[in-house]
Design an enzyme around this catalytic site. Structure first.
Site: not given
Ligand code: NAD
Ligand code: DAU
Length: 351
Positions: A131-133, A156, A160
């Site tokens: 992630t970019d975080e 988190y 990562k």
């Molecule tokens: P998600 O939370 O939707 O899914 C996570 C999956 O991992 C689920 O299916 C869960 O059951 C599985 N999991 C969790 N713990 C586990 C374990 N111990 N063993 C096996 N499986 C397990 O997550 P996502 O949003 O699909 O993110 C996927 C990946 O991409 C993560 O590594 C996250 O850090 C990264 N990522 C997410 C975003 C985003 O915006 N969602 C952006 C950049 C990177």
């Molecule tokens: O940048 C990549 C990341 O993006 C991933 O690595 C994470 O897995 C993913 O969860 C996401 O993180 P964020 O914290 O940016 O996503 P989230 O959807 O939780 O929140 C997006 C923005 O919106 C953040 O600034 C918080 C705000 N927010 C979020 C929620 C859930 C609100 O204002 N209200 C809300 O109810």
């Protein structure tokens, strides 16, 4: 690559990735999806693929922290490549309860790297999804580059960052064939409604308050999930081992603007809410997230220039598709919201 182990394939991005590989590429091998099926893992997101692709798709319900189970999954299925998505992914949950983040994101990644290292004669690729975080928070200007120093701010992102360092070290020290990607915020079909975009869509549909943290001016760089999947597949095919690639959408937006766009599109696509001129009236400012990062923005020049990847969707096209998907899939939403997919999991996988 004949037998790819995908971890976390029942989550949001993993499920979209498996769908992308089967439906949009010429891959002819098998995918072994290892998923613990936490609250975020939903095999229903892939139920149609499981039927369509038969034994080319295998779901193994296991925890990536379990070294014995992971070794068996790799050996039973002659795994020769790994795409590692599994993680605890929600920042708010990591603030309340960081334990699982340390276990899964750090220890789980370590277990997989170590097992891959022990199978170096067969496993030719370990792609680590990040992630970019990990880069921390930006001011008004500037972009995250691949060599921006890490400064993770939440449990988190710290977990990562730790896993990224392990993946990089396993390449540097042991020559493990690692590639890595650091991506911005994804949105699209099958996203669990705890994240900003699906939460706002579902609340706005039902006329519930739309909780915007702080002043709503935090900025995220949004990427449609299929564009992320295409980037990962491109890196797995052509990426240089030991190299990391930033992936982003060049779609910087303040949270409040994202929520307004969702309100306006829902008014158009689903019709107005009874008694409300606009769904914008549901917007409610709430207490800020502790340690809330102000701005993320990605420079993705490297993957564009070196590997020829570019996003296909703008925010305008991607958000319209996403909202339409949630409107078209009430059963998936009902099951996720009511938790009934858990009983589906239990009946299929003996939970
Ligand atoms: P998600 O939370 O939707 O899914 C996570 C999956 O991992 C689920 O299916 C869960 O059951 C599985 N999991 C969790 N713990 C586990 C374990 N111990 N063993 C096996 N499986 C397990 O997550 P996502 O949003 O699909 O993110 C996927 C990946 O991409 C993560 O590594 C996250 O850090 C990264 N990522 C997410 C975003 C985003 O915006 N969602 C952006 C950049 C990177
Ligand atoms: O940048 C990549 C990341 O993006 C991933 O690595 C994470 O897995 C993913 O969860 C996401 O993180 P964020 O914290 O940016 O996503 P989230 O959807 O939780 O929140 C997006 C923005 O919106 C953040 O600034 C918080 C705000 N927010 C979020 C929620 C859930 C609100 O204002 N209200 C809300 O109810």
């Amino acid at each position: 690559m004949n037998n790819i182990l995908v971890t976390g394939g029942c989550g949001f991005i993993g499920a979209n990735f498996i769908r992308y590989v089967f439906e949009e590429t010429d891959f002819s091998g098998r995918i072994i999806n290892v998923d613990k099926l936490t609250y975020a893992g939903n095999p229903e997101s892939l139920a149609d693929l499981a039927e369509k692709f038969g034994d080319r798709y295998v779901l193994v319900r296991e925890d990536i922290v379990d070294r014995g189970a992971m070794g068996r999954a790799m050996d039973d299925h002659a795994v020769d490549a790994i795409a590692h998505f599994a993680a605890e992914s929600h920042v708010d949950r990591s603030i309340v309860s960081p334990d699982d983040f340390v276990q899964t994101n750090i220890i789980g990644t370590f277990v997989l790297l170590q097992l891959a290292r022990e199978r170096a004669d067969r496993i030719g690729l370990f792609h680590h999804v990040s992630t970019d975080e990990v880069f921390g928070s930006l001011g008004e200007t500037g972009l995250f580059m691949e060599d921006t120093p890490y400064q993770p701010n939440s449990p988190y992102s710290a977990s990562k960052a730790s896993s990224d360092h392990l993946a990089r070290a396993y390449h540097h020290t042991y020559g493990l064939p690692v590639t890595m990607s650091n991506c911005s915020n994804n949105y699209g079909p099958y996203q669990f409604p705890e994240k900003l975009i699906p939460l706002m869509i579902l609340n706005a549909l039902e006329g519930k308050p739309l909780p915007v943290y702080g002043d709503g001016k935090n900025v995220r760089d949004w990427l449609y999930v299929t564009d992320h999947c295409a980037a990962i597949w491109t890196i797995m095919q052509q990426g240089q081992k030991g190299r990391t690639y930033n992936v982003g959408g060049r779609n910087e937006m303040q949270n409040i603007r994202v929520v307004e766009v969702i309100c306006d599109l829902l008014d158009e696509l689903a019709g107005p809410l009874a008694g409300k001129a606009s769904r914008r009236a549901l917007i409610t400012y709430v207490k800020d997230r502790p340690g809330h990062d102000r701005r993320y923005a990605i420079d993705c020049t490297r993957i564009e220039q070196e590997l020829g990847w570019t996003p296909a969707e703008s925010f305008e096209t991607g958000i319209r598709k996403t909202i339409q998907w949630y409107l078209d899939n009430p059963v998936w939403i009902d099951h996720v919201r009511s938790g009934t997919y858990q009983s589906w999991i239990d009946s299929h996988y003996g939970g």
